[in-house]
Write an enzyme that holds these catalytic residues in place. Structure first.
Site, PDB file in Angstrom:
ATOM      1  N   CYS A   1      14.409   6.690  37.583  1.00 41.55           N
ATOM      2  CA  CYS A   1      13.198   6.128  37.349  1.00 41.55           C
ATOM      3  C   CYS A   1      12.344   5.227  38.547  1.00 41.55           C
ATOM      4  O   CYS A   1      13.157   4.479  38.873  1.00 41.55           O
ATOM      5  CB  CYS A   1      13.243   5.156  35.894  1.00 41.55           C
ATOM      6  SG  CYS A   1      11.475   4.206  35.531  1.00 41.55           S
TER       7      CYS A   1
ATOM      8  N   CYS B   1      11.948   1.669  37.493  1.00 44.34           N
ATOM      9  CA  CYS B   1      13.358   0.882  37.457  1.00 44.34           C
ATOM     10  C   CYS B   1      13.612   0.522  38.745  1.00 44.34           C
ATOM     11  O   CYS B   1      14.477  -0.471  38.941  1.00 44.34           O
ATOM     12  CB  CYS B   1      14.184   1.728  36.655  1.00 44.34           C
ATOM     13  SG  CYS B   1      13.628   2.206  35.035  1.00 44.34           S
TER      14      CYS B   1
END
Length: 273
Positions: free
Chosen positions: A53, A56
């Site tokens: 991600c 993230c």
């Protein structure tokens, strides 16, 4: 001498550079399906992320810096890799990444603010989490519903691993793997239905096969049998009466006929009599 000094300073520099990383890893807790119940006690800030991600990855630096303050403020800072812990992904219903939860003595609240180290510290220091509505007990991670959801996510991940093993390791075609899972689902459904029928029949047995069924039915049947026997006896008596009266009527007819012949034989008319 110069070479020795250079090596000494290099060792010191490497130790200084590696020490913060060690501190970060020590302050940042890793939560898994096996130890997740630890977050039900105390105060926690938990990040749900995935290595692939991009958001993230951008948050990771700020989250590591925030974890360095965990011990000072008395809050446990943790992270959960949803790709490695699908059960926790289902237990917390993670639909977006990264997702951050605040937990205080088993009460969970979802963090929706800015994502920097200072913002996290201000959120805890000013107790901004008190203004956030907590997650309902029905949807809490320790509820029965979320436990079932966690098991469902684990099952889906297990099926995915089996599919990858069949297609990548054994060389089974994709349609063949789908067919295997379809047959497995069909037979497992039939087996589950059979078990449910047995359980239902055991818990709620049929009245027809209960021990006192015929005992309760016997008096009614006995009464009906007596009624039928009485009716048959009454019909028999009526037939006997009819036969008796019929025989007597025939005798009377014969006697009347014989008297009439005797009277005619002696020349006495019926009018004289």
């Amino acid at each position: 001498m110069t070479a020795g000094v250079c090596v000494f300073f290099a060792l010191i520099a490497s130790h200084v550079m590696l020490h913060p990383a060690t501190a970060k890893s020590a302050n940042l807790r890793v939560i898994t399906d096996e130890n997740w119940e630890e977050i039900l006690t105390g105060e926690w800030m938990i990040e749900f992320f995935a290595p692939w991600c991009p958001a993230c990855q951008q948050l990771q630096t700020a989250w590591n810096e925030f974890a360095e303050w965990g011990e000072d403020i008395g809050v446990n800072i943790a992270k959960v890799d949803v790709t490695e812990q699908p059960g926790l992904s289902g237990r917390f219903i993670i639909t977006a990444l990264p997702t951050i939860y605040h937990c205080k003595d088993g009460v969970f609240r979802r963090y929706q603010g800015a994502r920097s180290k200072d913002d996290f510290l201000s959120f805890l220091d000013e107790k901004k989490w008190e203004s956030i509505e907590p997650v309902s007990s029905w949807f809490g991670p320790s509820s029965i519903l979320m436990s079932a959801m966690s098991a469902l996510f684990k099952l889906s991940m297990f099926i995915r691993h089996c599919h990858n093993y069949l297609t990548e390791q054994l060389g089974v075609p994709v349609w063949g793997s789908y067919g295997i899972f379809a047959l497995a689902t069909l037979f497992s459904g039939l087996a589950l239905g059979l078990v449910l029928v047995f359980v239902a029949d055991f818990v709620f047995p049929s009245r027809r096969f209960s021990p006192d069924y015929y005992h309760r039915k016997q008096p009614t049947g006995h009464v009906r049998l007596q009624q039928s026997e009485d009716e048959q006896e009454a019909d028999g008596e009526e037939e006997d009466d009819e036969d008796e009266y019929g025989d007597k009527a025939e005798v009377w007819k014969r006697m009347d006929g014989a008297d009439a012949l005797r009277r005619r034989g002696v020349g006495v008319t019926e009018e004289d009599t």
